[in-house]
Design a protein around this motif. Structure first.
Motif, PDB file in Angstrom:
ATOM      1  N   LEU A  22       5.661   1.457 -11.090  1.00  0.00           N
ATOM      2  CA  LEU A  22       6.451   0.510 -10.301  1.00  0.00           C
ATOM      3  C   LEU A  22       5.856  -0.894 -10.397  1.00  0.00           C
ATOM      4  O   LEU A  22       6.591  -1.893 -10.470  1.00  0.00           O
ATOM      5  CB  LEU A  22       6.529   0.962  -8.846  1.00  0.00           C
ATOM      6  CG  LEU A  22       7.459   0.161  -7.924  1.00  0.00           C
ATOM      7  CD1 LEU A  22       8.876   0.095  -8.475  1.00  0.00           C
ATOM      8  CD2 LEU A  22       7.463   0.752  -6.524  1.00  0.00           C
ATOM      9  N   ILE A  23       4.525  -0.981 -10.429  1.00  0.00           N
ATOM     10  CA  ILE A  23       3.880  -2.290 -10.595  1.00  0.00           C
ATOM     11  C   ILE A  23       4.270  -2.893 -11.939  1.00  0.00           C
ATOM     12  O   ILE A  23       4.610  -4.083 -12.035  1.00  0.00           O
ATOM     13  CB  ILE A  23       2.346  -2.161 -10.473  1.00  0.00           C
ATOM     14  CG1 ILE A  23       1.966  -1.865  -9.019  1.00  0.00           C
ATOM     15  CG2 ILE A  23       1.645  -3.442 -10.971  1.00  0.00           C
ATOM     16  CD1 ILE A  23       0.473  -1.661  -8.795  1.00  0.00           C
ATOM     17  N   ALA A  24       4.241  -2.084 -12.980  1.00  0.00           N
ATOM     18  CA  ALA A  24       4.622  -2.585 -14.308  1.00  0.00           C
ATOM     19  C   ALA A  24       6.068  -3.067 -14.318  1.00  0.00           C
ATOM     20  O   ALA A  24       6.392  -4.104 -14.922  1.00  0.00           O
ATOM     21  CB  ALA A  24       4.419  -1.480 -15.343  1.00  0.00           C
ATOM     22  N   GLN A  61       0.822  -1.215   0.000  1.00  0.00           N
ATOM     23  CA  GLN A  61       0.000   0.000   0.000  1.00  0.00           C
ATOM     24  C   GLN A  61       0.854   1.262   0.000  1.00  0.00           C
ATOM     25  O   GLN A  61       0.521   2.250  -0.672  1.00  0.00           O
ATOM     26  CB  GLN A  61      -0.934  -0.016   1.210  1.00  0.00           C
ATOM     27  CG  GLN A  61      -2.001  -1.101   1.140  1.00  0.00           C
ATOM     28  CD  GLN A  61      -2.780  -1.243   2.434  1.00  0.00           C
ATOM     29  OE1 GLN A  61      -2.309  -0.825   3.502  1.00  0.00           O
ATOM     30  NE2 GLN A  61      -3.983  -1.817   2.361  1.00  0.00           N
ATOM     31  N   ASN A  62       1.940   1.244   0.733  1.00  0.00           N
ATOM     32  CA  ASN A  62       2.796   2.432   0.843  1.00  0.00           C
ATOM     33  C   ASN A  62       3.666   2.660  -0.384  1.00  0.00           C
ATOM     34  O   ASN A  62       4.042   3.804  -0.670  1.00  0.00           O
ATOM     35  CB  ASN A  62       3.691   2.321   2.076  1.00  0.00           C
ATOM     36  CG  ASN A  62       2.922   2.396   3.360  1.00  0.00           C
ATOM     37  OD1 ASN A  62       1.862   3.025   3.423  1.00  0.00           O
ATOM     38  ND2 ASN A  62       3.417   1.741   4.404  1.00  0.00           N
ATOM     39  N   ASN A  63       3.995   1.600  -1.111  1.00  0.00           N
ATOM     40  CA  ASN A  63       4.973   1.735  -2.193  1.00  0.00           C
ATOM     41  C   ASN A  63       4.429   1.441  -3.595  1.00  0.00           C
ATOM     42  O   ASN A  63       4.973   1.962  -4.575  1.00  0.00           O
ATOM     43  CB  ASN A  63       6.157   0.796  -1.934  1.00  0.00           C
ATOM     44  CG  ASN A  63       6.938   1.154  -0.689  1.00  0.00           C
ATOM     45  OD1 ASN A  63       7.812   2.008  -0.719  1.00  0.00           O
ATOM     46  ND2 ASN A  63       6.611   0.494   0.422  1.00  0.00           N
ATOM     47  N   PHE A  64       3.362   0.617  -3.711  1.00  0.00           N
ATOM     48  CA  PHE A  64       2.928   0.167  -5.028  1.00  0.00           C
ATOM     49  C   PHE A  64       1.516   0.584  -5.417  1.00  0.00           C
ATOM     50  O   PHE A  64       1.246   0.848  -6.592  1.00  0.00           O
ATOM     51  CB  PHE A  64       3.022  -1.369  -5.098  1.00  0.00           C
ATOM     52  CG  PHE A  64       4.423  -1.892  -5.200  1.00  0.00           C
ATOM     53  CD1 PHE A  64       4.974  -2.211  -6.436  1.00  0.00           C
ATOM     54  CD2 PHE A  64       5.193  -2.077  -4.068  1.00  0.00           C
ATOM     55  CE1 PHE A  64       6.257  -2.687  -6.544  1.00  0.00           C
ATOM     56  CE2 PHE A  64       6.483  -2.551  -4.152  1.00  0.00           C
ATOM     57  CZ  PHE A  64       7.017  -2.869  -5.402  1.00  0.00           C
ATOM     58  N   GLN A  65       0.609   0.630  -4.471  1.00  0.00           N
ATOM     59  CA  GLN A  65      -0.803   0.777  -4.801  1.00  0.00           C
ATOM     60  C   GLN A  65      -1.082   1.989  -5.677  1.00  0.00           C
ATOM     61  O   GLN A  65      -1.890   1.923  -6.608  1.00  0.00           O
ATOM     62  CB  GLN A  65      -1.635   0.840  -3.523  1.00  0.00           C
ATOM     63  CG  GLN A  65      -3.130   0.684  -3.776  1.00  0.00           C
ATOM     64  CD  GLN A  65      -3.881   0.334  -2.509  1.00  0.00           C
ATOM     65  OE1 GLN A  65      -3.396   0.532  -1.406  1.00  0.00           O
ATOM     66  NE2 GLN A  65      -5.082  -0.206  -2.653  1.00  0.00           N
ATOM     67  N   LEU A  66      -0.428   3.084  -5.426  1.00  0.00           N
ATOM     68  CA  LEU A  66      -0.645   4.315  -6.194  1.00  0.00           C
ATOM     69  C   LEU A  66       0.495   4.595  -7.163  1.00  0.00           C
ATOM     70  O   LEU A  66       0.675   5.733  -7.609  1.00  0.00           O
ATOM     71  CB  LEU A  66      -0.832   5.505  -5.238  1.00  0.00           C
ATOM     72  CG  LEU A  66      -1.998   5.386  -4.247  1.00  0.00           C
ATOM     73  CD1 LEU A  66      -2.053   6.610  -3.343  1.00  0.00           C
ATOM     74  CD2 LEU A  66      -3.325   5.216  -4.991  1.00  0.00           C
ATOM     75  N   PHE A  77       9.917  -7.621 -14.351  1.00  0.00           N
ATOM     76  CA  PHE A  77      11.086  -8.272 -13.769  1.00  0.00           C
ATOM     77  C   PHE A  77      10.768  -9.720 -13.389  1.00  0.00           C
ATOM     78  O   PHE A  77      11.556 -10.639 -13.672  1.00  0.00           O
ATOM     79  CB  PHE A  77      11.543  -7.481 -12.538  1.00  0.00           C
ATOM     80  CG  PHE A  77      12.678  -8.115 -11.780  1.00  0.00           C
ATOM     81  CD1 PHE A  77      13.967  -8.120 -12.295  1.00  0.00           C
ATOM     82  CD2 PHE A  77      12.450  -8.718 -10.543  1.00  0.00           C
ATOM     83  CE1 PHE A  77      15.017  -8.712 -11.605  1.00  0.00           C
ATOM     84  CE2 PHE A  77      13.487  -9.308  -9.841  1.00  0.00           C
ATOM     85  CZ  PHE A  77      14.772  -9.298 -10.371  1.00  0.00           C
ATOM     86  N   LEU A  78       9.623  -9.964 -12.754  1.00  0.00           N
ATOM     87  CA  LEU A  78       9.252 -11.317 -12.349  1.00  0.00           C
ATOM     88  C   LEU A  78       9.096 -12.238 -13.554  1.00  0.00           C
ATOM     89  O   LEU A  78       9.554 -13.397 -13.535  1.00  0.00           O
ATOM     90  CB  LEU A  78       7.943 -11.279 -11.544  1.00  0.00           C
ATOM     91  CG  LEU A  78       8.073 -10.831 -10.085  1.00  0.00           C
ATOM     92  CD1 LEU A  78       6.712 -10.465  -9.507  1.00  0.00           C
ATOM     93  CD2 LEU A  78       8.723 -11.917  -9.243  1.00  0.00           C
ATOM     94  N   ASN A  79       8.492 -11.742 -14.613  1.00  0.00           N
ATOM     95  CA  ASN A  79       8.330 -12.583 -15.807  1.00  0.00           C
ATOM     96  C   ASN A  79       9.668 -12.864 -16.477  1.00  0.00           C
ATOM     97  O   ASN A  79       9.902 -13.967 -16.994  1.00  0.00           O
ATOM     98  CB  ASN A  79       7.378 -11.901 -16.797  1.00  0.00           C
ATOM     99  CG  ASN A  79       5.925 -11.960 -16.346  1.00  0.00           C
ATOM    100  OD1 ASN A  79       5.529 -12.881 -15.629  1.00  0.00           O
ATOM    101  ND2 ASN A  79       5.122 -10.984 -16.748  1.00  0.00           N
ATOM    102  N   ARG A  80      10.563 -11.902 -16.424  1.00  0.00           N
ATOM    103  CA  ARG A  80      11.875 -12.099 -17.062  1.00  0.00           C
ATOM    104  C   ARG A  80      12.719 -13.106 -16.305  1.00  0.00           C
ATOM    105  O   ARG A  80      13.317 -14.009 -16.908  1.00  0.00           O
ATOM    106  CB  ARG A  80      12.604 -10.741 -17.163  1.00  0.00           C
ATOM    107  CG  ARG A  80      14.047 -10.824 -17.641  1.00  0.00           C
ATOM    108  CD  ARG A  80      14.536  -9.494 -18.177  1.00  0.00           C
ATOM    109  NE  ARG A  80      14.239  -8.392 -17.292  1.00  0.00           N
ATOM    110  CZ  ARG A  80      15.047  -7.987 -16.303  1.00  0.00           C
ATOM    111  NH1 ARG A  80      16.190  -8.637 -16.062  1.00  0.00           N
ATOM    112  NH2 ARG A  80      14.727  -6.951 -15.547  1.00  0.00           N
ATOM    113  N   ILE A  81      12.824 -12.981 -14.956  1.00  0.00           N
ATOM    114  CA  ILE A  81      13.673 -13.908 -14.211  1.00  0.00           C
ATOM    115  C   ILE A  81      13.069 -15.305 -14.151  1.00  0.00           C
ATOM    116  O   ILE A  81      13.785 -16.287 -13.965  1.00  0.00           O
ATOM    117  CB  ILE A  81      13.968 -13.390 -12.783  1.00  0.00           C
ATOM    118  CG1 ILE A  81      12.683 -13.306 -11.948  1.00  0.00           C
ATOM    119  CG2 ILE A  81      14.698 -12.048 -12.840  1.00  0.00           C
ATOM    120  CD1 ILE A  81      12.951 -12.980 -10.484  1.00  0.00           C
TER     121      ILE A  81
END
Length: 526
Positions: A282-284, A273-278, A289-293
């Protein structure tokens, strides 16, 4: 260049009154290597408290200068003298006003710049301070660039702080909170330092190789993470919508990747909530990154459905942004730290499985490597704990080698180790001894001796004033004493000097050394 010259404390709750010199004035301008000061003394003489007070004086006054606090007031009197580049500064406390709220005496402080040591600043007759042209305003003081405190002891005396990268005060102790410590939290802090420094400091990896070589490890260091929720996060086709739903709609019946109830959220939801929700960008980034690794970075973990993400610090193809993504994944509880892996004798082991001495030295050195700047003060409490004697004998040499590009720094250590003292060269080091007199008061002495290469027995006898069985240096002094008496020498002053060295070494009333001492006392009429 930063060098602490002198510290005096009065009415201290643990130390009482004590004053000590921490630099040899004749060597203070040596800028070829970092300066090292070692404080030695028996248990109970307050060595750790001295380091804490040095740290607190600088920490609190720097916070005052940076407007992070409004006042500074110690309950005891302080007098600190230090050299910063071409100027010498002093901070001295004096009695100030009576606090109307707490009805107590508040300390005030006077500051001096380039005041000669022989200038009197207090008039004993009028009981007031003499204003001289050496007095300056607080804002004119200069302070070191950084203060680093390090201890492997779980009960260290330093003030615990959660460090931010740009903080003046960097706590590198064993504690993860004010009252707790663990090897896992120490490993996490170390990984943060490794990631930050390996991508921002060109010399860091070289220093890290030197550290591993010093400890006879191979030049290889891996950081391993175990993956979680593979079906969602490491499928290779994670969508931004499902990433969001995992943290925002985990309780929905049509969301197959979670079976939690609405009232039972993940502990990592606040971080999301503090870093990604808004922050859709950053979510993209983290989904990409997750799909690549997932396609080229995962290693199967033996006897487990989990997988491993492995980062080799010395052969790393990850970018700074990728390193930052890994830190986010850990905070989001998508990966767990599996451990730091190092190699020795052609076998791989976890950092948690090495000896305590190796673990503590690696952890503390990586922390210092990552935080040090020019003009730093580095305070290290008893670095010899758990260290093999061979490493103790090379500790200072190694310290000065790997930090050779920081000759403007001042390292101050406490120690019980005669091996560490034997590694001190005279040109850029000092030894300050602390003992209690017969009345229990602390006495200090700056030992002006180049102890580099001295044998253990010589250091124990001449520096620590400790008697060991058949110590050659004690025997030498006793033979010399008996010879001077037998030839009726007139070197009374020299005989008294030898007596002063051997008198504290008497074991008990029946110790034969008493006969020699009594004979010598009779000869010089003591």
């Amino acid at each position: 260049m930063i060098r602490i010259e002198y510290l005096k404390l009065s009415n201290h709750p643990q130390l009482g009154s004590i004053e000590l010199s921490l630099s040899d004035i004749k060597e203070i301008n040596n800028l070829f290597k970092p300066y090292s000061s070692v404080i030695i003394g028996p248990n109970g003489t307050g060595k750790s408290f001295i380091l804490r007070e040095i740290a607190e004086i600088f920490r609190l006054f720097v916070e005052l200068k940076n407007e992070e606090r409004k006042t500074v007031s110690f309950s005891y009197d302080i007098h600190l003298r230090y050299k910063f580049h071409h100027n010498t500064y002093e901070i001295i406390s004096r009695e100030g006003f009576i606090s109307a709220i707490k009805k107590e005496q508040r300390k005030e402080y006077v500051f001096y710049k380039n005041r000669p040591l022989n200038v009197e600043f207090f008039d004993s007759k009028s009981l007031s301070f003499i204003i001289t042209n050496y007095e300056v305003l607080f804002r004119e003081l200069e302070f070191p660039n950084r203060l680093i405190v390090n201890s492997i002891l779980q009960t260290d005396r330093f003030v615990f702080k959660n460090n931010k990268p740009d903080n003046f005060y960097q706590y590198l102790g064993a504690r993860s909170t004010n009252s707790t410590s663990s090897t896992k939290s120490a490993s996490r802090k170390t990984i943060k330092y490794l990631f930050n420094s390996s991508t921002s400091d060109n010399d860091f990896l070289k220093n890290l190789r030197d550290l591993l070589s010093f400890l006879d490890f191979e030049k290889k260091l891996q950081i391993n993470y175990t993956t979680k929720i593979n079906k969602l996060f490491f499928s290779g086709n994670l969508s931004e919508r499902n990433f969001r739903r995992y943290y925002e709609e985990w309780w929905h019946d049509d969301f197959e990747f979670s079976n939690r109830k609405k009232e039972n959220p993940l502990w990592s939801v606040p971080y999301y909530q503090n870093n990604f929700q808004l922050n859709p960008n950053l979510i993209a980034s983290i989904v990409e990154f997750l799909n690549r690794i997932s396609k080229d970075k995962l290693i199967h973990k033996p006897r487990s459905s989990a997988k491993i993400i492995s980062v080799d610090l010395f052969d790393n193809d990850m970018s700074n942004k990728d390193m930052e993504m890994l830190r986010h994944l850990e905070a989001l509880d998508i990966i767990n730290l599996d451990g730091i892996k190092i190699n020795k004798n052609n076998s791989t082991m976890s950092l948690n499985d090495v000896s305590s001495g190796e673990f503590h030295l690696i952890i503390s050195m990586i922390g210092i490597f990552s935080q040090i700047k020019n003009d730093s003060i580095v305070l290290i409490d008893e670095p010899e704990v758990s260290l093999h004697p061979n490493w103790q004998m090379q500790y200072i040499t190694f310290l000065k080698k790997v930090f050779s590009k920081y000759p403007s720094c001042h390292f101050i250590l406490t120690s019980h180790s005669h091996f560490i003292v034997s590694d001190l060269e005279g040109e850029s080091s000092s030894v300050t001894s602390i003992n209690r007199d017969e009345e229990g008061k602390l006495k200090t002495k700056l030992i002006e001796a180049d102890t580099y290469g001295w044998s253990a027995e010589e250091v124990l006898y001449s520096v620590f004033n400790v008697r060991t069985t058949r110590n050659l240096y004690i025997e030498k002094d006793i033979r010399e004493l008996l010879h001077l008496i037998s030839v009726k020498s007139n070197k009374v002053k020299y005989i008294k000097e030898i007596l002063k060295k051997i008198e504290p070494l008497v074991l008990n009333e029946i110790d034969p050394l008493n006969l020699v001492i009594n004979k010598a006392r009779e000869y010089v009429n003591l």
